[in-house]
Write a protein that holds these residues in place. Structure first.
Motif, PDB file in Angstrom:
ATOM      1  N   ARG A  48     -17.422  -2.126  -0.585  1.00  0.00           N
ATOM      2  CA  ARG A  48     -17.089  -0.622  -0.237  1.00  0.00           C
ATOM      3  C   ARG A  48     -18.352   0.222   0.147  1.00  0.00           C
ATOM      4  O   ARG A  48     -17.930   1.211   1.036  1.00  0.00           O
ATOM      5  N   ALA A  49     -19.259  -0.031  -0.554  1.00  0.00           N
ATOM      6  CA  ALA A  49     -20.485   0.730  -0.079  1.00  0.00           C
ATOM      7  C   ALA A  49     -20.912   0.490   1.193  1.00  0.00           C
ATOM      8  O   ALA A  49     -21.328   1.326   1.988  1.00  0.00           O
ATOM      9  N   ASP A  50     -20.941  -0.802   1.674  1.00  0.00           N
ATOM     10  CA  ASP A  50     -21.137  -0.977   3.163  1.00  0.00           C
ATOM     11  C   ASP A  50     -20.279  -0.280   4.062  1.00  0.00           C
ATOM     12  O   ASP A  50     -20.625   0.180   5.100  1.00  0.00           O
ATOM     13  N   ALA A  51     -18.989  -0.334   3.640  1.00  0.00           N
ATOM     14  CA  ALA A  51     -18.143   0.459   4.505  1.00  0.00           C
ATOM     15  C   ALA A  51     -18.386   2.025   4.537  1.00  0.00           C
ATOM     16  O   ALA A  51     -18.349   2.598   5.705  1.00  0.00           O
ATOM     17  N   VAL A  52     -18.750   2.487   3.443  1.00  0.00           N
ATOM     18  CA  VAL A  52     -19.216   4.068   3.269  1.00  0.00           C
ATOM     19  C   VAL A  52     -20.469   4.168   4.492  1.00  0.00           C
ATOM     20  O   VAL A  52     -20.496   5.017   4.985  1.00  0.00           O
ATOM     21  N   ARG A  53     -21.352   3.074   4.210  1.00  0.00           N
ATOM     22  CA  ARG A  53     -22.409   3.329   5.270  1.00  0.00           C
ATOM     23  C   ARG A  53     -22.171   3.284   6.531  1.00  0.00           C
ATOM     24  O   ARG A  53     -22.692   3.844   7.476  1.00  0.00           O
ATOM     25  N   THR A  54     -21.313   2.516   7.117  1.00  0.00           N
ATOM     26  CA  THR A  54     -20.731   2.274   8.423  1.00  0.00           C
ATOM     27  C   THR A  54     -19.939   3.544   8.760  1.00  0.00           C
ATOM     28  O   THR A  54     -20.267   4.131   9.704  1.00  0.00           O
ATOM     29  N   LEU A  55     -19.484   4.422   8.115  1.00  0.00           N
ATOM     30  CA  LEU A  55     -18.784   5.452   8.262  1.00  0.00           C
ATOM     31  C   LEU A  55     -19.548   6.694   8.416  1.00  0.00           C
ATOM     32  O   LEU A  55     -19.603   7.422   9.213  1.00  0.00           O
ATOM     33  N   SER A  56     -20.675   6.550   7.432  1.00  0.00           N
ATOM     34  CA  SER A  56     -21.628   7.572   7.593  1.00  0.00           C
ATOM     35  C   SER A  56     -22.500   7.595   8.831  1.00  0.00           C
ATOM     36  O   SER A  56     -22.533   8.715   9.620  1.00  0.00           O
ATOM     37  N   ARG A  57     -22.791   6.604   9.458  1.00  0.00           N
ATOM     38  CA  ARG A  57     -23.322   6.300  10.811  1.00  0.00           C
ATOM     39  C   ARG A  57     -22.313   6.666  11.737  1.00  0.00           C
ATOM     40  O   ARG A  57     -22.620   7.502  12.822  1.00  0.00           O
ATOM     41  N   GLU A  58     -21.062   6.426  11.755  1.00  0.00           N
ATOM     42  CA  GLU A  58     -19.947   6.820  12.534  1.00  0.00           C
ATOM     43  C   GLU A  58     -19.877   8.448  12.732  1.00  0.00           C
ATOM     44  O   GLU A  58     -19.662   9.072  13.749  1.00  0.00           O
ATOM     45  N   VAL A  59     -19.902   8.969  11.490  1.00  0.00           N
ATOM     46  CA  VAL A  59     -19.639  10.724  11.568  1.00  0.00           C
ATOM     47  C   VAL A  59     -21.070  11.351  11.812  1.00  0.00           C
ATOM     48  O   VAL A  59     -21.025  12.423  12.022  1.00  0.00           O
ATOM     49  N   GLY A  60     -21.926  10.517  11.750  1.00  0.00           N
ATOM     50  CA  GLY A  60     -23.374  11.145  11.987  1.00  0.00           C
ATOM     51  C   GLY A  60     -23.915  12.104  11.113  1.00  0.00           C
ATOM     52  O   GLY A  60     -24.791  12.827  11.136  1.00  0.00           O
ATOM     53  N   MET A  61     -23.441  11.723   9.626  1.00  0.00           N
ATOM     54  CA  MET A  61     -23.915  12.505   8.418  1.00  0.00           C
ATOM     55  C   MET A  61     -24.411  11.358   7.261  1.00  0.00           C
ATOM     56  O   MET A  61     -23.828  10.468   7.320  1.00  0.00           O
ATOM     57  N   PRO A  62     -25.451  11.739   6.658  1.00  0.00           N
ATOM     58  CA  PRO A  62     -25.765  10.888   5.366  1.00  0.00           C
ATOM     59  C   PRO A  62     -24.639  10.866   4.424  1.00  0.00           C
ATOM     60  O   PRO A  62     -23.907  11.664   4.176  1.00  0.00           O
TER      61      PRO A  62
END
Length: 189
Positions: A48-62
């Motif tokens: 789940r944490a990896d998925a959050v990191r992936t989405l963070s990169r996608e939206v361009g926010m930390p």
């Protein structure tokens, strides 16, 4: 004009696929916050944490991922271990997550707080917004009340998470909800 810096409590990456970009489009500098202490076991937390990191990169926010501390969560919820899903244990879990997010937000210069929890058709948005508003107020923050499942928000989140290839869990995350994985836990809670 005062900067609108918002901390978005994220219960899971799929549920953040709609709220995160929408809050950004509303003019908020939106940083994600993935609590995660309620997730069991540790390898599930990592997915789940990896998925959050992936989405963070996608939206361009930390995204902020505090230290994984499941023992702290288990200790706080143990008295409610026999509660049914959507009972008092879940209410306490929401409070633990939102209070932790509010404390982080207050200590790191955020002005606003919101959550992705209201995108789920399995959760009570009135209860969640009430808990969130209380946690935000206690820390001097503005609560951004949303019911993300409106306007097909949940369906859009499912479609977007598939498009992005995000991991989608089949239970809420806590050790107690695993016992229901084969029961009433349809796709997610």
């Amino acid at each position: 004009m005062k900067e609108k810096k918002l901390l978005l409590h994220i219960c899971c990456a799929p549920d953040a696929t709609v709220p995160w970009p929408e809050l950004i489009s509303e003019g908020f500098e939106t940083v994600g916050f993935f609590y995660g202490g309620n997730i069991h076991p540790a390898d599930e937390y990592e997915k789940r944490a990896d998925a959050v990191r992936t989405l963070s990169r996608e939206v361009g926010m930390p995204a902020v991922l505090p230290k994984y501390e499941p023992d702290k969560w288990l200790e706080a919820t143990y008295a409610y271990k026999d509660e049914p899903e959507r009972g008092r244990r879940c209410e306490l879990c929401f409070a633990l997550q939102l209070e932790d997010a509010a404390e982080y937000a207050a200590n790191h210069g955020f002005t606003h707080l919101s959550t992705t929890l209201t995108i789920s058709p399995h959760k009570d948005p009135v209860l969640i917004n009430s808990i969130g508003e209380g946690a935000a107020k206690k820390q001097g923050l503005v609560w951004v009340e949303k019911i993300w499942r409106r306007n097909d928000g949940f369906k859009r989140s499912v479609d977007e998470s598939r498009r992005l290839g995000l991991y989608r869990q089949n239970y809420c995350g806590c050790v107690y909800s695993i016992r229901n994985e084969q029961g009433d836990n349809d796709e997610r809670k």
